[in-house]
Design a protein around this motif. Structure first.
Motif, PDB file in Angstrom:
ATOM      1  N   HIS A  58      -5.197  10.702  -0.728  1.00  0.00           N
ATOM      2  CA  HIS A  58      -5.187   9.436   0.013  1.00  0.00           C
ATOM      3  C   HIS A  58      -5.539   9.667   1.479  1.00  0.00           C
ATOM      4  O   HIS A  58      -6.300   8.903   2.084  1.00  0.00           O
ATOM      5  N   THR A  86      -9.437   2.530  -6.543  1.00  0.00           N
ATOM      6  CA  THR A  86      -9.205   2.115  -7.922  1.00  0.00           C
ATOM      7  C   THR A  86      -9.466   3.304  -8.845  1.00  0.00           C
ATOM      8  O   THR A  86     -10.305   4.157  -8.551  1.00  0.00           O
ATOM      9  N   GLN A 133     -11.067  -3.141   5.700  1.00  0.00           N
ATOM     10  CA  GLN A 133     -10.182  -3.073   4.539  1.00  0.00           C
ATOM     11  C   GLN A 133     -10.814  -2.181   3.480  1.00  0.00           C
ATOM     12  O   GLN A 133     -12.012  -2.278   3.230  1.00  0.00           O
ATOM     13  N   TRP A 134      -9.999  -1.327   2.867  1.00  0.00           N
ATOM     14  CA  TRP A 134     -10.514  -0.489   1.793  1.00  0.00           C
ATOM     15  C   TRP A 134      -9.478  -0.381   0.677  1.00  0.00           C
ATOM     16  O   TRP A 134      -8.312  -0.684   0.873  1.00  0.00           O
ATOM     17  N   ARG A 135      -9.944   0.024  -0.479  1.00  0.00           N
ATOM     18  CA  ARG A 135      -9.060   0.143  -1.635  1.00  0.00           C
ATOM     19  C   ARG A 135      -9.490   1.349  -2.472  1.00  0.00           C
ATOM     20  O   ARG A 135     -10.634   1.813  -2.387  1.00  0.00           O
ATOM     21  N   TRP A 171     -16.674  -6.263  -2.358  1.00  0.00           N
ATOM     22  CA  TRP A 171     -16.289  -4.855  -2.329  1.00  0.00           C
ATOM     23  C   TRP A 171     -17.518  -4.015  -2.630  1.00  0.00           C
ATOM     24  O   TRP A 171     -18.250  -4.269  -3.590  1.00  0.00           O
TER      25      TRP A 171
END
Length: 329
Positions: A99, A123, A119-121, A149
């Protein structure tokens, strides 16, 4: 590049679809143009066998890679990539460190000082050479003004079998693996909407690629759409990446005029009206495929006649039926 390093030693199975010539560029049964910069990792791992003490380094493997890919505003067939592999002996690397690596990559591409609202994610994603694989996406503004995205990188913990393949004991060694598209990263950093601009020869565009300041549009040339009704041998031939590669090849020096190629519909002959089957003279097992081409030069406006000629070149290259339906220039 040895095919074994590009695929086998990274855990790809012998029948993996990515090995198919539709997606990879083979020179011989044992040599190919690398499809990802991860292909350089097995040789790197081999050099670590003699490391006996503490070890914790970040290895950076950049380069150009070759593969068939979708034809659209965010993909290119020969992208620039970089692999970031942190390898450590006598210590653990886990989800927290993974992370942190993703966060560091986002900060490097989109510094918070300049992009405070980024903003990031992450998955879940499967890779043959990682465990706990992740896809890293960033929220961006699309060409229509909406939010979407966009993938920036893929990563994970280095799989034990990859370490063992180079004689490294997974009980002693650990690693983080991350692959990043540099073209995509530059698009995000500068706010570029069309990846073709990165290879533009327009002097005003090229001048802006010498720094990381936001991109200022040089011009907004209108796009021209052409829909093609094709006959293909089977449904599996209606692969957007394969058709896109064939279209680029057919257009040759004009390939950069093709902004996107999208498969809209695939209909087997058995499901078409009899009149359509007779008009196209479809054989049993063949399919009718509807494809949309978007043609858009970066520095001028296409005429309808030019667009029709480009459309016909793509149509002839892709169509597999006995009846040609060309558009007059």
């Amino acid at each position: 590049m040895a095919t074994a390093d590009n695929y086998d030693r990274l855990g790809y199975s012998p029948d993996d679809v990515t090995r198919d010539s539709r997606y990879s560029r083979h020179v011989s049964p044992t040599v190919m143009l690398r499809s990802h910069t991860s292909a350089g990792v097995p040789a790197l791992l081999d050099t670590l066998r003699s490391e006996l003490g503490h070890y914790d380094r970040l290895h950076v493997l950049p380069g150009l890679v070759y593969r068939r890919d979708a034809v659209d505003r965010t993909h290119v067939g020969a992208p620039h990539q970089v692999d970031l592999w942190r390898l450590k002996a006598r210590g653990l690397l886990g989800p927290a460190e993974l992370h942190a690596m993703m966060a560091a990559v986002v900060e490097a591409v989109l510094p918070a000082a300049q992009y405070p609202d980024v903003q990031w994610r992450a998955t879940p994603a499967e890779h043959t050479y990682t465990a706990m694989g992740q896809q890293l996406d960033v929220l961006v503004t699309g060409p229509d003004g909406g939010r979407e995205w966009l993938e920036l990188a893929e990563c994970g913990l280095v799989a034990a079998r990859v370490l063992r393949g180079s004689g490294l004991d997974p009980r002693r060694w650990a690693g983080l693996a991350l692959g990043l598209g540099l073209d995509r990263a530059l698009m995000l950093r500068k706010g570029i909407q069309d990846i073709r601009l990165l290879r533009s020869e327009h002097p005003e565009v090229q001048a802006q690629l010498q720094d990381l300041r936001p991109y200022r549009p040089v011009s907004a040339m209108p796009e021209i759409r052409r829909d093609l009704s094709l006959v293909l041998g089977a449904a599996e031939d209606a692969d957007g990446e394969l058709l896109g590669d064939l279209a680029r090849t057919a257009l040759g020096a004009d390939a950069d005029l093709l902004a996107s190629l999208e498969v809209l519909a695939v209909t087997p002959a058995a499901e078409l009206p009899r009149a359509a089957v007779e008009r196209l003279r479809l054989a049993p097992g063949q399919v009718n495929v509807l494809i949309r081409l978007v043609l858009q030069p970066l520095d001028r406006t296409l005429t309808d006649a030019e667009a029709n000629r480009l459309r016909n070149r793509v149509y002839v290259a892709l169509h597999r039926g006995p009846v040609l339906e060309l558009i007059a220039g």
